[in-house]
Design a protein around this motif. Structure first.
Motif, PDB file in Angstrom:
ATOM      1  N   GLN A 119      45.238  37.420  55.638  1.00 41.65           N
ATOM      2  CA  GLN A 119      44.949  35.999  55.819  1.00 41.65           C
ATOM      3  C   GLN A 119      46.216  35.163  55.648  1.00 41.65           C
ATOM      4  N   GLU A 120      47.286  35.791  55.174  1.00 39.20           N
ATOM      5  CA  GLU A 120      48.542  35.110  54.896  1.00 39.20           C
ATOM      6  C   GLU A 120      49.650  35.765  55.706  1.00 39.20           C
ATOM      7  N   ASN A 121      50.866  35.332  55.500  1.00 38.20           N
ATOM      8  CA  ASN A 121      52.019  35.965  56.139  1.00 38.20           C
ATOM      9  C   ASN A 121      52.118  37.428  55.714  1.00 38.20           C
ATOM     10  N   PHE A 122      52.229  38.309  56.689  1.00 35.80           N
ATOM     11  CA  PHE A 122      52.214  39.744  56.414  1.00 35.80           C
ATOM     12  C   PHE A 122      53.364  40.173  55.502  1.00 35.80           C
ATOM     13  N   LEU A 123      54.564  39.697  55.763  1.00 30.04           N
ATOM     14  CA  LEU A 123      55.709  40.110  54.953  1.00 30.04           C
ATOM     15  C   LEU A 123      55.599  39.582  53.522  1.00 30.04           C
ATOM     16  N   TYR A 124      54.966  38.433  53.359  1.00 30.69           N
ATOM     17  CA  TYR A 124      54.729  37.927  52.005  1.00 30.69           C
ATOM     18  C   TYR A 124      53.749  38.835  51.273  1.00 30.69           C
ATOM     19  N   ARG A 125      52.742  39.327  51.980  1.00 36.75           N
ATOM     20  CA  ARG A 125      51.802  40.270  51.378  1.00 36.75           C
ATOM     21  C   ARG A 125      52.512  41.557  50.960  1.00 36.75           C
ATOM     22  N   ILE A 126      53.409  42.057  51.815  1.00 34.46           N
ATOM     23  CA  ILE A 126      54.182  43.248  51.469  1.00 34.46           C
ATOM     24  C   ILE A 126      55.023  42.991  50.230  1.00 34.46           C
ATOM     25  N   GLN A 127      55.625  41.824  50.143  1.00 36.16           N
ATOM     26  CA  GLN A 127      56.422  41.487  48.971  1.00 36.16           C
ATOM     27  C   GLN A 127      55.573  41.492  47.712  1.00 36.16           C
ATOM     28  N   GLN A 128      54.381  40.902  47.792  1.00 37.49           N
ATOM     29  CA  GLN A 128      53.497  40.865  46.626  1.00 37.49           C
ATOM     30  C   GLN A 128      53.123  42.271  46.169  1.00 37.49           C
ATOM     31  N   LYS A 183      49.414  50.598  64.316  1.00 30.70           N
ATOM     32  CA  LYS A 183      49.330  51.482  65.477  1.00 30.70           C
ATOM     33  C   LYS A 183      49.388  50.749  66.815  1.00 30.70           C
ATOM     34  N   ASP A 184      49.117  49.454  66.805  1.00 30.29           N
ATOM     35  CA  ASP A 184      49.051  48.718  68.070  1.00 30.29           C
ATOM     36  C   ASP A 184      50.418  48.279  68.586  1.00 30.29           C
ATOM     37  N   LEU A 185      51.451  48.382  67.760  1.00 33.74           N
ATOM     38  CA  LEU A 185      52.777  47.892  68.162  1.00 33.74           C
ATOM     39  C   LEU A 185      53.506  48.894  69.056  1.00 33.74           C
ATOM     40  N   ASP A 186      54.246  48.388  70.041  1.00 40.95           N
ATOM     41  CA  ASP A 186      55.114  49.274  70.808  1.00 40.95           C
ATOM     42  C   ASP A 186      56.322  49.639  69.937  1.00 40.95           C
ATOM     43  N   LEU A 187      57.091  50.604  70.388  1.00 38.25           N
ATOM     44  CA  LEU A 187      58.160  51.152  69.553  1.00 38.25           C
ATOM     45  C   LEU A 187      59.206  50.107  69.142  1.00 38.25           C
ATOM     46  N   PRO A 188      59.710  49.266  70.062  1.00 41.04           N
ATOM     47  CA  PRO A 188      60.699  48.257  69.640  1.00 41.04           C
ATOM     48  C   PRO A 188      60.132  47.276  68.610  1.00 41.04           C
ATOM     49  N   SER A 189      58.897  46.846  68.802  1.00 35.75           N
ATOM     50  CA  SER A 189      58.280  45.905  67.860  1.00 35.75           C
ATOM     51  C   SER A 189      58.053  46.562  66.510  1.00 35.75           C
ATOM     52  N   TYR A 190      57.635  47.833  66.543  1.00 37.55           N
ATOM     53  CA  TYR A 190      57.417  48.568  65.297  1.00 37.55           C
ATOM     54  C   TYR A 190      58.730  48.717  64.529  1.00 37.55           C
ATOM     55  N   GLU A 191      59.786  49.079  65.234  1.00 41.18           N
ATOM     56  CA  GLU A 191      61.077  49.244  64.565  1.00 41.18           C
ATOM     57  C   GLU A 191      61.567  47.928  63.975  1.00 41.18           C
ATOM     58  N   GLN A 192      61.410  46.857  64.709  1.00 37.14           N
ATOM     59  CA  GLN A 192      61.834  45.542  64.211  1.00 37.14           C
ATOM     60  C   GLN A 192      61.097  45.199  62.918  1.00 37.14           C
ATOM     61  N   LEU A 193      59.798  45.443  62.900  1.00 36.36           N
ATOM     62  CA  LEU A 193      59.014  45.172  61.698  1.00 36.36           C
ATOM     63  C   LEU A 193      59.396  46.123  60.569  1.00 36.36           C
ATOM     64  N   ALA A 194      59.656  47.375  60.907  1.00 33.90           N
ATOM     65  CA  ALA A 194      60.002  48.369  59.888  1.00 33.90           C
ATOM     66  C   ALA A 194      61.268  47.989  59.118  1.00 33.90           C
ATOM     67  N   TRP A 195      62.265  47.451  59.829  1.00 34.53           N
ATOM     68  CA  TRP A 195      63.494  47.037  59.147  1.00 34.53           C
ATOM     69  C   TRP A 195      63.214  45.901  58.159  1.00 34.53           C
ATOM     70  N   LYS A 196      62.336  44.995  58.531  1.00 35.15           N
ATOM     71  CA  LYS A 196      61.991  43.883  57.639  1.00 35.15           C
ATOM     72  C   LYS A 196      61.236  44.388  56.408  1.00 35.15           C
ATOM     73  N   VAL A 197      60.304  45.304  56.625  1.00 36.11           N
ATOM     74  CA  VAL A 197      59.540  45.858  55.507  1.00 36.11           C
ATOM     75  C   VAL A 197      60.444  46.707  54.616  1.00 36.11           C
ATOM     76  N   LYS A 198      61.377  47.425  55.232  1.00 36.86           N
ATOM     77  CA  LYS A 198      62.306  48.242  54.453  1.00 36.86           C
ATOM     78  C   LYS A 198      63.145  47.379  53.513  1.00 36.86           C
ATOM     79  N   GLU A 199      63.586  46.235  53.991  1.00 35.77           N
ATOM     80  CA  GLU A 199      64.393  45.344  53.144  1.00 35.77           C
ATOM     81  C   GLU A 199      63.611  44.948  51.897  1.00 35.77           C
ATOM     82  N   ILE A 200      62.332  44.672  52.070  1.00 36.87           N
ATOM     83  CA  ILE A 200      61.487  44.299  50.927  1.00 36.87           C
ATOM     84  C   ILE A 200      61.281  45.489  50.007  1.00 36.87           C
TER      85      ILE A 200
END
Length: 204
Positions: free
Chosen positions: A12-21, A35-52
């Protein structure tokens, strides 16, 4: 040992904020499913989640995308059994978790070199509507059939965690509650304090 599985569309909130919490409360790992993301979008998100995850010392496990995991020099990867059958190790060695739904699949995953198993679904869950849960007897059979650490998934709550551990599992994966609960840190602490570590430090 607790693995928080992501499903950003449930937030219900920003996804990356939820990951941080979640990461601040230090579960063993965050499994980036999406599972719905294509490979470039998944990788882009993965780098952001990895930083957290790196910021809080939490393991990041990618789902299915071995090329991204190797590129990011991660240590763990979660695969379906069909993907594990086709998986060829690259230059960067990964610890593979296999998702299984039967005792036969668990035995096959172990033979194929999996490092741990995610078995489910154990209890009824909205994520698997229309599919009967496999129950604790199934979980016990899987735990007895393999020598690998087994994680339960599907409808797991702090109220049934004791039964999960007594069945032989070393931990659990939670998704819906991790993505929707009001107090992510409190949720992680409820689970994490009850589950002993399995793999040792992932920082090694």
């Amino acid at each position: 040992m607790l693995i928080c599985v992501t499903q950003r569309k449930l937030c219900q909130e920003n996804f990356l904020y939820r990951i941080q919490q979640l990461a601040q409360a230090k579960p063993y790992a965050v499994l980036l499913r999406e599972k719905d993301l294509d490979l470039p979008s998944y990788e882009q998100l993965a780098w952001k989640v990895k930083e957290i995850c790196d910021r809080y010392g939490v393991l990041l496990i990618l789902h299915q995308n071995s090329t991204v995991a190797e590129k990011m020099k991660l240590t763990h990867l979660q695969l379906s059994l069909p993907a594990l059958r086709a998986y060829q190790k690259g230059a960067h060695s990964l610890l593979i978790g296999a998702s299984v739904h039967s005792v036969a699949e668990a035995k096959e995953a172990e033979a194929l070199g999996a490092s741990y198993i995610v078995a489910g679904h154990i209890y009824a869950t909205d994520c698997k509507q229309g599919t009967p849960p496999r129950g604790l007897s199934f979980l016990r059979q899987v735990c007895q059939a393999v020598s690998l650490p087994v994680f339960a998934i599907g409808g797991i709550t702090s109220n049934n965690m004791k039964a999960i551990l007594e069945s032989g599992a070393k931990g659990c994966c939670i998704m819906s509650e991790a993505m929707t609960c009001q107090e992510p840190a409190a949720l992680v602490h409820e689970f994490a304090t009850a589950i002993p570590p399995v793999f040792g430090s992932h920082r090694e």
